[in-house]
Design an enzyme around this catalytic site. Structure first.
Site, PDB file in Angstrom:
ATOM      1  N   HIS A   1      18.095  24.774   8.998  1.00 40.34           N
ATOM      2  CA  HIS A   1      18.072  24.396   7.578  1.00 40.34           C
ATOM      3  C   HIS A   1      17.153  25.407   6.875  1.00 40.34           C
ATOM      4  O   HIS A   1      15.995  25.129   6.573  1.00 40.34           O
ATOM      5  CB  HIS A   1      17.551  22.972   7.409  1.00 40.34           C
ATOM      6  CG  HIS A   1      17.359  22.581   5.965  1.00 40.34           C
ATOM      7  ND1 HIS A   1      18.392  22.537   5.062  1.00 40.34           N
ATOM      8  CD2 HIS A   1      16.240  22.257   5.263  1.00 40.34           C
ATOM      9  CE1 HIS A   1      17.918  22.197   3.878  1.00 40.34           C
ATOM     10  NE2 HIS A   1      16.614  22.024   3.966  1.00 40.34           N
TER      11      HIS A   1
ATOM     12  N   GLN B   1       2.835  12.566  14.786  1.00 42.23           N
ATOM     13  CA  GLN B   1       3.787  11.449  14.670  1.00 42.23           C
ATOM     14  C   GLN B   1       4.615  11.300  15.942  1.00 42.23           C
ATOM     15  O   GLN B   1       4.977  10.188  16.317  1.00 42.23           O
ATOM     16  CB  GLN B   1       4.651  11.626  13.415  1.00 42.23           C
ATOM     17  CG  GLN B   1       3.774  11.491  12.166  1.00 42.23           C
ATOM     18  CD  GLN B   1       4.524  11.493  10.861  1.00 42.23           C
ATOM     19  OE1 GLN B   1       5.722  11.738  10.817  1.00 42.23           O
ATOM     20  NE2 GLN B   1       3.812  11.229   9.781  1.00 42.23           N
TER      21      GLN B   1
ATOM     22  N   ASP C   1      22.958  20.315   3.292  1.00 42.38           N
ATOM     23  CA  ASP C   1      23.699  21.579   3.256  1.00 42.38           C
ATOM     24  C   ASP C   1      25.204  21.308   3.385  1.00 42.38           C
ATOM     25  O   ASP C   1      26.021  21.932   2.710  1.00 42.38           O
ATOM     26  CB  ASP C   1      23.219  22.497   4.389  1.00 42.38           C
ATOM     27  CG  ASP C   1      21.709  22.637   4.379  1.00 42.38           C
ATOM     28  OD1 ASP C   1      21.181  23.243   3.444  1.00 42.38           O
ATOM     29  OD2 ASP C   1      21.042  22.091   5.284  1.00 42.38           O
TER      30      ASP C   1
HETATM   31  N1  LIG Z   1      15.921  18.799   5.263  1.00 42.80           N
HETATM   32  C1  LIG Z   1      16.245  18.811   3.973  1.00 42.80           C
HETATM   33  O1  LIG Z   1      17.411  19.000   3.615  1.00 42.80           O
HETATM   34  C2  LIG Z   1      15.201  18.586   2.899  1.00 42.80           C
HETATM   35  C3  LIG Z   1      15.616  18.375   1.586  1.00 42.80           C
HETATM   36  C4  LIG Z   1      14.649  18.184   0.593  1.00 42.80           C
HETATM   37  C5  LIG Z   1      13.297  18.199   0.920  1.00 42.80           C
HETATM   38  N2  LIG Z   1      12.924  18.386   2.212  1.00 42.80           N
HETATM   39  C6  LIG Z   1      11.506  18.349   2.601  1.00 42.80           C
HETATM   40  O2  LIG Z   1      11.067  16.980   2.617  1.00 42.80           O
HETATM   41  C7  LIG Z   1       9.653  16.941   2.490  1.00 42.80           C
HETATM   42  C8  LIG Z   1       9.217  15.901   1.455  1.00 42.80           C
HETATM   43  O3  LIG Z   1       9.653  16.266   0.183  1.00 42.80           O
HETATM   44  P1  LIG Z   1       9.248  15.427  -1.126  1.00 42.80           P
HETATM   45  O4  LIG Z   1       9.908  16.138  -2.252  1.00 42.80           O
HETATM   46  O5  LIG Z   1       9.469  13.982  -0.910  1.00 42.80           O
HETATM   47  O6  LIG Z   1       7.694  15.746  -1.160  1.00 42.80           O
HETATM   48  P2  LIG Z   1       6.537  14.950  -1.951  1.00 42.80           P
HETATM   49  O7  LIG Z   1       5.367  15.877  -2.005  1.00 42.80           O
HETATM   50  O8  LIG Z   1       7.063  14.355  -3.209  1.00 42.80           O
HETATM   51  O9  LIG Z   1       6.229  13.758  -0.963  1.00 42.80           O
HETATM   52  C9  LIG Z   1       5.711  13.977   0.316  1.00 42.80           C
HETATM   53  C10 LIG Z   1       4.890  12.755   0.674  1.00 42.80           C
HETATM   54  O10 LIG Z   1       4.507  12.893   2.041  1.00 42.80           O
HETATM   55  C11 LIG Z   1       3.189  12.411   2.136  1.00 42.80           C
HETATM   56  N3  LIG Z   1       2.568  12.896   3.364  1.00 42.80           N
HETATM   57  C12 LIG Z   1       1.912  14.069   3.578  1.00 42.80           C
HETATM   58  N4  LIG Z   1       1.424  14.091   4.830  1.00 42.80           N
HETATM   59  C13 LIG Z   1       1.780  12.923   5.412  1.00 42.80           C
HETATM   60  C14 LIG Z   1       1.550  12.366   6.696  1.00 42.80           C
HETATM   61  N5  LIG Z   1       0.852  13.011   7.625  1.00 42.80           N
HETATM   62  N6  LIG Z   1       2.058  11.142   6.948  1.00 42.80           N
HETATM   63  C15 LIG Z   1       2.748  10.470   6.026  1.00 42.80           C
HETATM   64  N7  LIG Z   1       2.994  10.937   4.776  1.00 42.80           N
HETATM   65  C16 LIG Z   1       2.519  12.157   4.491  1.00 42.80           C
HETATM   66  C17 LIG Z   1       2.513  12.891   0.863  1.00 42.80           C
HETATM   67  O11 LIG Z   1       1.317  12.193   0.603  1.00 42.80           O
HETATM   68  C18 LIG Z   1       3.609  12.613  -0.146  1.00 42.80           C
HETATM   69  O12 LIG Z   1       3.522  11.302  -0.666  1.00 42.80           O
HETATM   70  C19 LIG Z   1       9.227  18.381   2.155  1.00 42.80           C
HETATM   71  O13 LIG Z   1       8.775  19.033   3.332  1.00 42.80           O
HETATM   72  C20 LIG Z   1      10.524  19.006   1.672  1.00 42.80           C
HETATM   73  O14 LIG Z   1      10.516  20.415   1.825  1.00 42.80           O
HETATM   74  C21 LIG Z   1      13.851  18.574   3.205  1.00 42.80           C
HETATM   75  O1  LIG Z   2      14.765  23.927  -0.426  1.00 41.83           O
HETATM   76  C1  LIG Z   2      13.799  23.201  -0.189  1.00 41.83           C
HETATM   77  O2  LIG Z   2      12.664  23.634   0.056  1.00 41.83           O
HETATM   78  C2  LIG Z   2      14.002  21.720  -0.206  1.00 41.83           C
HETATM   79  C3  LIG Z   2      15.140  21.324   0.667  1.00 41.83           C
HETATM   80  O3  LIG Z   2      14.996  21.807   1.970  1.00 41.83           O
HETATM   81  C4  LIG Z   2      16.480  21.700   0.091  1.00 41.83           C
HETATM   82  O4  LIG Z   2      17.317  22.228   0.812  1.00 41.83           O
HETATM   83  O5  LIG Z   2      16.713  21.408  -1.099  1.00 41.83           O
END
Ligand SMILES: NC(=O)c1ccc[n+]([C@@H]2O[C@H](COP(=O)([O-])OP(=O)(O)OC[C@H]3O[C@@H](n4cnc5c(N)ncnc54)[C@H](O)[C@@H]3O)[C@@H](O)[C@H]2O)c1
Ligand SMILES: O=C(O)C[C@H](O)C(=O)O
Length: 331
Positions: free
Chosen positions: A187, A112, A159
């Site tokens: 994170h 990306q 957070d």
């Molecule tokens: N930074 C934070 O505070 C935080 C908080 C919550 C979740 N997250 C992270 O966010 C991410 C997504 O979580 P979610 O619950 O929405 O997951 P999810 O599995 O519900 O959705 C992820 C989506 O991404 C798509 N995907 C996979 N590879 C892709 C690509 N190459 N290009 C485009 N789309 C793609 C999948 O098909 C899916 O639809 C996870 O890695 C999760 O750990 C981060």
């Molecule tokens: O904890 C996780 O894996 C999802 C996300 O990063 C969170 O902080 O809730």
């Protein structure tokens, strides 16, 4: 009414996007007078599900939603966008650390980054949510060398919101009465939630949070570990990772970056310039203020011996993750 801006959300068929898209399209991020054209990126097998999301967005009848482009092609998705929410990545399951996702997810951010480099505006603001968010943001920036490094950020706002909420509950005030709590570092479970500079409004008077709580042991132990482990606690309860709160935090992060943080500090993962003795060139969460679309690290804070240990531990983890990610991206 202003001209529509193009905004991309990746992982658009996933659970975070399901909450986030409404917030963007309803004006909560870019303001009540800014129409948006949404670019929705997901992988080819998810196009059917994404079609359902597109139907639902239409059914919301949102006045600010100027159009929607669902696609599985990164170069189509990133074309001319002013803001990119990079959510699409695998979430962790119970018992995993976020860095266990590195090998699976970091290649997505390499690809990306390359696509952003080719087709995005050079002033695009990128927020990486997909885990491990800090290191994914670093890799994305590395593979988009024509876009300034400061345009790549990772989300630690969830957070921060968690920390603020814990402190407000402990003191017994509304959450908005607490400000300037800091999330330092990764994170991950090495992050350092730091209340030492936070202030609280109690009955109209501003007080330092440490004085209002008057329990140093709580602030150094239970408070820190509760915030560090909150993501895992949500997964244990829901059997899925946080989504509603993650979407809200992503909205908060991008809104403050675009519209300004006012008199509050906010925490953002940004490419480190070595401030506070942190390793350079990792994406490290600092307290920042934002104005005119730019962030600036809050400088001059006192780092105690306890804070030094915490900053060093999370910095070390980020340096290790960076090395691992660079190795994965070699092939
Ligand atoms: N930074 C934070 O505070 C935080 C908080 C919550 C979740 N997250 C992270 O966010 C991410 C997504 O979580 P979610 O619950 O929405 O997951 P999810 O599995 O519900 O959705 C992820 C989506 O991404 C798509 N995907 C996979 N590879 C892709 C690509 N190459 N290009 C485009 N789309 C793609 C999948 O098909 C899916 O639809 C996870 O890695 C999760 O750990 C981060
Ligand atoms: O904890 C996780 O894996 C999802 C996300 O990063 C969170 O902080 O809730």
């Amino acid at each position: 009414m202003a001209e529509p801006i193009k905004v991309v959300v990746t992982g658009a068929a996933g659970q975070i996007a399901y909450s986030l898209l409404y917030q963007i399209a309803s004006g909560a991020v870019f303001g009540p007078n800014q129409p948006v054209y949404l670019h929705l990126l997901d992988i080819a097998p998810m196009m059917g599900v994404l079609e359902g999301v597109v139907m639902e967005l239409a059914d919301c009848a949102l006045p600010l939603l100027a159009g929607v482009l669902p696609t599985a092609k990164p170069e189509e998705a990133f074309k001319d966008v002013v803001a990119a929410f990079l959510v699409g990545a695998m979430p962790r399951k119970e018992g995993m650390e976020r860095k266990d996702l590195l090998a699976a997810n970091v290649r997505i951010f390499k690809e990306q980054g390359q696509a952003l480099d080719k087709v995005a505006r050079k002033d695009v603001k990128v927020l990486v949510v997909g885990n491990p968010a800090n290191t994914n943001a670093l890799i994305c920036s590395k593979y988009a060398p024509s876009i300034p490094k400061e345009n790549f950020t990772a989300m630690t706002r969830l957070d921060q919101n968690r920390a603020q909420s814990q402190l407000a509950a402990k003191i017994g005030v509304p959450v908005q009465n607490v400000k300037n709590v800091i999330i330092w570092g990764n994170h991950s479970s090495t992050q350092f939630p730091d209340a030492s500079n936070a202030v609280v409004n109690v009955g109209g008077a501003q007080k330092p949070v440490p004085a209002a709580i008057n329990d140093d042991a709580y602030l150094k132990s239970t408070f820190v570990t509760t915030v560090q482990k909150r993501g895992a606690a949500v997964i244990a309860a829901r059997k899925m990772s946080s989504a509603l709160s993650a979407a809200k935090a992503a909205s908060d992060h991008m809104r403050d970056w675009f519209l300004g943080s006012g008199d509050r500090w906010v925490s953002m993962g940004v490419v480190s310039d070595g401030s506070y003795g942190t390793p350079r060139d990792v994406v490290f969460s600092f307290p920042v203020t934002t104005a005119n679309g730019k962030w600036k690290i809050v400088q001059g804070l006192t780092i105690t011996d306890f804070a030094r240990q915490m900053l060093d531990a999370t910095g070390k983890e980020l340096a290790e993750e960076k090395q691992e990610a660079l190795d994965v991206c070699k092939d």
